[in-house]
Design a protein around this motif. Structure first.
Motif, short mmCIF file in Angstrom:
data_model
loop_
_atom_site.label_atom_id
_atom_site.label_comp_id
_atom_site.label_asym_id
_atom_site.label_seq_id
_atom_site.Cartn_x
_atom_site.Cartn_y
_atom_site.Cartn_z
N TRP A 1 -7.02 1.16 -11.81
CA TRP A 1 -6.98 0.63 -10.44
C TRP A 1 -5.55 0.40 -9.97
O TRP A 1 -5.32 -0.32 -9.01
N GLY A 2 -4.57 1.00 -10.61
CA GLY A 2 -3.18 0.76 -10.28
C GLY A 2 -2.57 -0.20 -11.29
O GLY A 2 -3.27 -0.95 -11.97
N VAL A 3 -1.25 -0.19 -11.38
CA VAL A 3 -0.55 -0.94 -12.43
C VAL A 3 -0.84 -2.43 -12.36
O VAL A 3 -1.26 -3.06 -13.34
N LYS A 4 -0.66 -3.04 -11.19
CA LYS A 4 -0.82 -4.49 -11.08
C LYS A 4 -2.25 -4.93 -11.33
O LYS A 4 -2.50 -5.91 -12.04
N SER A 5 -3.21 -4.21 -10.73
CA SER A 5 -4.61 -4.58 -10.92
C SER A 5 -5.04 -4.39 -12.36
O SER A 5 -5.76 -5.23 -12.93
N ASN B 1 -15.24 13.64 14.08
CA ASN B 1 -16.03 13.31 15.26
C ASN B 1 -15.19 12.67 16.35
O ASN B 1 -15.38 12.94 17.54
N GLN B 2 -14.24 11.81 15.94
CA GLN B 2 -13.41 11.09 16.90
C GLN B 2 -12.37 12.00 17.54
O GLN B 2 -12.05 11.86 18.72
N PHE B 3 -11.80 12.93 16.75
CA PHE B 3 -10.75 13.83 17.23
C PHE B 3 -11.25 15.26 17.06
O PHE B 3 -10.85 15.97 16.13
N SER B 4 -12.12 15.69 17.95
CA SER B 4 -12.84 16.95 17.79
C SER B 4 -11.93 18.18 17.85
O SER B 4 -12.26 19.23 17.30
N ASP B 5 -10.76 18.08 18.50
CA ASP B 5 -9.85 19.23 18.60
C ASP B 5 -8.85 19.29 17.45
O ASP B 5 -8.00 20.18 17.41
N LEU B 6 -8.95 18.34 16.55
CA LEU B 6 -7.97 18.24 15.46
C LEU B 6 -8.46 19.01 14.23
O LEU B 6 -9.60 18.84 13.79
N THR B 7 -7.60 19.87 13.69
CA THR B 7 -7.88 20.56 12.43
C THR B 7 -7.34 19.72 11.28
O THR B 7 -6.17 19.35 11.28
N VAL B 8 -8.20 19.38 10.34
CA VAL B 8 -7.82 18.50 9.24
C VAL B 8 -7.84 19.28 7.92
O VAL B 8 -8.81 19.97 7.62
N ARG B 9 -6.77 19.16 7.17
CA ARG B 9 -6.74 19.68 5.80
C ARG B 9 -6.61 18.47 4.88
O ARG B 9 -5.72 17.64 5.06
N ALA B 10 -7.49 18.35 3.90
CA ALA B 10 -7.51 17.17 3.04
C ALA B 10 -7.43 17.59 1.57
O ALA B 10 -8.04 18.58 1.17
N GLU B 11 -6.66 16.83 0.78
CA GLU B 11 -6.45 17.16 -0.62
C GLU B 11 -6.44 15.90 -1.47
O GLU B 11 -5.99 14.84 -1.02
N VAL B 12 -6.94 16.03 -2.70
CA VAL B 12 -6.79 14.98 -3.71
C VAL B 12 -5.51 15.28 -4.48
O VAL B 12 -5.27 16.44 -4.86
N ILE B 13 -4.69 14.27 -4.71
CA ILE B 13 -3.35 14.50 -5.26
C ILE B 13 -2.94 13.31 -6.11
O ILE B 13 -3.47 12.20 -5.92
N ASN B 14 -2.01 13.50 -7.03
CA ASN B 14 -1.54 12.37 -7.83
C ASN B 14 -0.41 11.63 -7.10
O ASN B 14 0.16 12.14 -6.14
N ASN B 15 -0.08 10.44 -7.57
CA ASN B 15 0.89 9.59 -6.88
C ASN B 15 2.25 10.24 -6.75
O ASN B 15 2.87 10.20 -5.68
N GLU C 1 -3.14 -4.56 -15.02
CA GLU C 1 -2.52 -5.64 -15.81
C GLU C 1 -3.30 -6.94 -15.65
O GLU C 1 -3.50 -7.69 -16.61
N ALA C 2 -3.73 -7.23 -14.42
CA ALA C 2 -4.49 -8.46 -14.17
C ALA C 2 -5.84 -8.44 -14.87
O ALA C 2 -6.29 -9.46 -15.41
N ILE C 3 -6.49 -7.27 -14.88
CA ILE C 3 -7.78 -7.14 -15.57
C ILE C 3 -7.60 -7.34 -17.07
O ILE C 3 -8.39 -8.05 -17.72
N GLU C 4 -6.56 -6.74 -17.63
CA GLU C 4 -6.32 -6.88 -19.07
C GLU C 4 -5.96 -8.32 -19.44
O GLU C 4 -6.28 -8.77 -20.54
N LYS C 5 -5.31 -9.02 -18.53
CA LYS C 5 -4.98 -10.42 -18.79
C LYS C 5 -6.25 -11.27 -18.82
O LYS C 5 -6.39 -12.18 -19.64
N GLN C 6 -7.20 -10.99 -17.93
CA GLN C 6 -8.44 -11.75 -17.89
C GLN C 6 -9.38 -11.35 -19.03
O GLN C 6 -10.06 -12.20 -19.60
N TYR C 7 -9.42 -10.05 -19.34
CA TYR C 7 -10.29 -9.55 -20.39
C TYR C 7 -9.45 -8.78 -21.41
O TYR C 7 -9.39 -7.53 -21.38
N PRO C 8 -8.78 -9.44 -22.33
CA PRO C 8 -7.91 -8.74 -23.30
C PRO C 8 -8.61 -7.64 -24.08
O PRO C 8 -7.99 -6.65 -24.48
N LYS C 9 -9.92 -7.79 -24.23
CA LYS C 9 -10.67 -6.81 -25.02
C LYS C 9 -10.67 -5.42 -24.39
O LYS C 9 -10.85 -4.40 -25.07
N VAL C 10 -10.44 -5.33 -23.08
CA VAL C 10 -10.51 -4.02 -22.42
C VAL C 10 -9.37 -3.10 -22.86
O VAL C 10 -9.43 -1.89 -22.65
#
Length: 281
Positions: A193-197, A121-135, A199-208
């Motif tokens: 949620w990514g490596v750092k997040s 909507n903001q860039f009406s003349d722009l052609t956009v190609r979008a893809e889901v991809i791994n890191n 790790e932080a979740i597992e530290k708070q909830y070891p059971k996960v």
């Protein structure tokens, strides 16, 4: 396969790989610099050697060196790479008309799926190609200039890439019923949620760490939750869509960030306006 057919299939990246191996004299270092696996580098060199029907490197235990044929090929490869690079820069000087956007699954679900209609909507003349991809593919394709903008939950560590945080999301533990945290974690659905997040979740909830179901996709996790129940950690924005079917048990003192990535030397006119718009500037 005929030689001209092989060349069409392998494209300029194969010659760029050859140049990098010749420069570093090391397959592992070349792979690291090109954001490829060492096996991918070896495969490209092998296909080049098959194409030219000659060995390009003499492989020794601790080092490699160019064969006479490799020495002859190197200046041609460098000239071709330079010429195509100049052509790309010249084309990029034109007003931006086409943009390729890629995001990891969770960056897509947290940010891109809502923003893409607004971009159109903001860039009406722009052609956009979008893809889901791994890191891994995202980093490589960004450096190869095959995508313009990339999105993920972690910054990219590269001097050539700018990584800006564009969204910060607070997390909470949700369950299909009102119960204790300890009981809820017995049926925990793990979202990456990514490596750092993570790790932080597992530290708070070891059971996960004992979670029986793991996924890198929010949508896959939600589909599993809808059918089987259980508990999972989500941003409030996502959980609110489920209404009373999700019970918020407690806040998780961890935030996840969504990043936009682009090459620092991007020079497509109009690209910065798109970046500024997505960054909320």
């Amino acid at each position: 396969m005929k030689r001209f057919e092989m060349f069409d299939a392998m494209d300029i990246r194969f010659l760029n790989t050859f140049i990098e191996v010749a420069r570093t004299r090391h397959f592992g270092k070349a792979a690291e610099n090109l954001y490829l696996t060492q096996s991918a580098v070896s495969a490209r060199i092998k296909q080049l050697e098959e194409y030219f029907n000659t060995a390009l490197f003499i492989r020794q235990r601790n080092s490699i060196k160019l064969t006479p044929a490799g020495e002859k090929l190197l200046p041609f490869a460098e000239n071709l790479s330079h010429t195509l690079g100049e052509a790309r820069r010249s084309l990029n000087d034109a007003e931006i008309q086409h943009i390729v956007i890629s995001g990891t699954p969770n960056a897509w679900e947290l940010f891109l799926q809502d923003e893409l209609p607004d971009i159109q909507n903001q860039f009406s003349d722009l052609t956009v190609r979008a893809e889901v991809i791994n890191n891994e593919s995202m980093v490589r394709l960004l450096h190869e200039r095959l995508i313009d903008l990339a999105f993920s939950l972690e910054p990219i560590k590269s001097d050539d890439v700018v990584s800006d945080c564009i969204l910060t999301s607070s997390l909470a533990l949700y369950s299909d019923k009102s119960q204790s945290v300890e009981d809820a974690l017995e049926q925990y659905i793990h979202i990456d949620w990514g490596v750092k997040s993570s790790e932080a979740i597992e530290k708070q909830y070891p059971k996960v760490r004992r979670a029986n179901f793991r996924t890198g996709s929010i949508q896959v996790a939600l589909s599993y939750f809808a059918r089987n129940g259980g508990s999972l950690i989500l941003p409030d924005k996502i959980a609110e869509c489920f209404g009373s079917t999700m019970h918020r048990l407690e806040m998780v003192p961890i935030e996840i960030k969504t990043y936009i990535h682009y090459l620092s030397d991007t020079n497509k006119r109009g690209m910065q306006e798109v970046i500024n718009y997505l960054s909320g500037e």
